[in-house]
Design a protein around this motif. Structure first.
Motif, short mmCIF file in Angstrom:
data_model
loop_
_atom_site.label_atom_id
_atom_site.label_comp_id
_atom_site.label_asym_id
_atom_site.label_seq_id
_atom_site.Cartn_x
_atom_site.Cartn_y
_atom_site.Cartn_z
N ASP A 218 -10.17 10.34 -3.73
CA ASP A 218 -9.06 9.55 -4.03
C ASP A 218 -7.22 10.36 -4.47
OD1 ASP A 218 -10.04 7.22 -3.80
OD2 ASP A 218 -10.85 7.28 -5.78
N GLN A 222 -3.76 10.53 -2.05
CA GLN A 222 -2.27 10.37 -2.88
C GLN A 222 -1.37 11.85 -3.23
OE1 GLN A 222 -1.13 8.08 -5.21
NE2 GLN A 222 -3.45 6.47 -4.11
N LYS A 243 1.48 9.37 1.79
CA LYS A 243 0.06 9.71 1.10
C LYS A 243 -0.63 8.46 2.46
CE LYS A 243 1.66 8.51 -3.78
NZ LYS A 243 1.80 8.23 -4.81
N SER A 245 -3.53 5.65 2.78
CA SER A 245 -3.75 4.36 2.39
C SER A 245 -3.52 3.43 3.29
CB SER A 245 -2.64 4.09 1.16
OG SER A 245 -1.16 3.73 2.04
N GLU A 246 -4.28 1.77 2.16
CA GLU A 246 -4.87 0.91 3.59
C GLU A 246 -3.79 0.69 4.18
OE1 GLU A 246 -7.28 -0.96 3.95
OE2 GLU A 246 -8.64 -0.10 1.92
N TRP A 252 -9.40 1.67 4.18
CA TRP A 252 -9.85 2.99 3.97
C TRP A 252 -10.16 3.31 2.33
CZ3 TRP A 252 -9.52 8.25 3.48
CH2 TRP A 252 -9.09 8.37 2.42
N GLU A 253 -10.54 2.32 1.95
CA GLU A 253 -11.08 2.62 0.40
C GLU A 253 -12.75 2.77 0.97
OE1 GLU A 253 -10.78 -0.24 -2.71
OE2 GLU A 253 -9.31 0.29 -2.69
#
Length: 418
Positions: A218, A222, A243, A245-246, A252-253
């Protein structure tokens, strides 16, 4: 999953600049991926040396020969030195390919608009005679499935950095902070303004604790800096804020969680941490006096170690891991110095994790997470220069001094935990 085996390439392979796509670069090398019509090397990587822009054309007549010899030695180092330490299954096969000046010139022109501003002071070495070809971490589609419009190939490139902190016994009193705060976290204060300092700590990534690994990923998302890059279908994925990210990486997560599971599952990271620590048991503060003594006495010259030197060093180290009664101090100055340099390489490698069929939507995500198909390999494993040791010491002093200037007391320091 094992790295795919190499294929035989034609001895006289003609390279066309239009077949190669800029993928990224560090300080020493630039990397391109093959997008041409030769199915045997589709997706392969071409690594080219860089040099200062002002000196590109001003080299000796022996430059091409020296460059080829160095790249052959680097390939042998990756296979025969790094391979036994981390596992041969993580080493990508390397093959040298002849280069023409016109190919290099046109490739430089094509990639220039895509390069980050802080890298443009160095360019492709126009006089290098050979480049290094490496298979991508995953070629083709996995058994039992075919590529679909809902699936994309995703490659995550991690540069894990230092996975340990030195012991108090190996550092001086004025730099004892190195045993409380890891090298990466201290170095942030030298490299970046306070507001740009990353929350990423490499010790989280190496911890073996899933929660901490997810936290590390994470933090990297960032503030990727040069420690995280994600490629979707061979294109660098980064959002408008710089960054991960989705917005730029599908699911992404879920991908982050999948990568965390791979980091936990693979023995690579625990091996990397152990070898970094054991090969650098004396710290640069202990190595510099040995280096100075060895050079002054003539027992060690400033000539770069040969392949046989490296092979002997790794063999001696592996023998010592089996016989715990032996210490690096008893092994002699040269052995200690070579071990430190190997550890320095291990602190600077990159890890490639490729998932060849990552879902672009949530529809097929559950099945992809149950048994993800992936391949993993290490790159950037070239030997470090012996003559750099005084520079490593000076850099170490600078990092500690700068960190203590910003965080002078225990209350202002954020301790790291292994």
């Amino acid at each position: 999953m094992a790295v795919p085996s190499s294929v035989d390439l034609p001895e006289s392979m003609v390279l066309e600049p239009s077949d190669w796509r800029y993928k990224g670069e560090g300080n020493e090398n630039m990397v391109f991926s093959y997008r041409g019509g030769n199915a045997d090397i589709r997706g392969w990587l071409l690594r080219l040396s860089k040099c200062d822009a002002a000196t590109s054309a001003n080299v000796s007549a022996t430059h091409k020969l020296d460059d080829a010899q160095r790249k052959r030695a680097n390939a042998a180092y990756a296979t025969s030195v790094i391979g036994p330490l981390l596992g041969a299954e993580y080493i990508l096969a390397q093959r040298l390919v002849k280069l023409e000046p016109e190919f290099l010139r046109r490739l430089q022109e094509a990639c220039e608009p895509l390069r980050p501003a802080h890298r443009v002071h160095r360019q492709i070495d126009q006089m290098q005679g050979v480049g290094v070809l490496m298979p991508n971490a995953f070629r083709g589609t996995p058994a039992g499935g075919s590529a679909s419009q809902r699936a994309q190939s995703v490659t995550v490139e991690l540069k894990p950095k230092w996975g340990f902190m030195p012991s108090l016994a190996s550092v001086s009193l004025h730099s004892s902070v190195k045993a409380r705060v890891c090298r990466y976290c201290m170095h942030q204060f030298t490299k970046h303004a306070t507001q740009d300092i990353s929350c990423f700590c490499p010790l989280d990534l190496f911890s073996g604790d899933r929660h901490r690994i997810v936290r590390a990923l994470d933090c990297l998302a960032q503030s990727p800096q040069n420690n995280l890059r994600v490629f979707v279908d061979d294109h660098l994925a980064i959002d408008r804020l710089g960054k991960v990210s989705e917005e730029c990486v599908p699911q992404w997560e879920a991908l982050r969680d999948c990568i965390a599971d791979i980091v936990l599952k693979e023995p690579l990271f625990s091996r990397l941490k152990q070898c970094q620590r054991m090969l650098d048991s004396l710290d640069i503060e202990g190595i510099l006096p040995l280096y100075t003594r060895a050079v002054q006495s003539g027992s060690l010259s400033n000539v770069q170690p040969s392949t046989s030197d490296w092979l002997a060093a790794v063999a001696n180290y592996l023998q010592r891991t089996e016989d715990t009664s032996l210490t690096v101090a008893e092994a002699g100055d040269k052995q200690a110095i070579l071990e430190f340099l190997i550890s320095t390489t291990l602190k600077d490698i990159s890890v490639l994790i490729t998932l060849p069929e990552w879902p672009a939507s949530k529809v097929s995500l559950e099945g992809a997470l149950l048994e993800p198909q992936y391949a993993i390999a290490v790159i950037d494993s070239d030997p470090k220069k012996l003559t750099k040791i005084p520079e490593y010491y000076a850099k170490d002093l600078k990092i500690v001094k700068h960190y203590l200037k910003h965080c002078p007391d225990l209350d202002s320091q954020r301790p790291c935990s292994e």
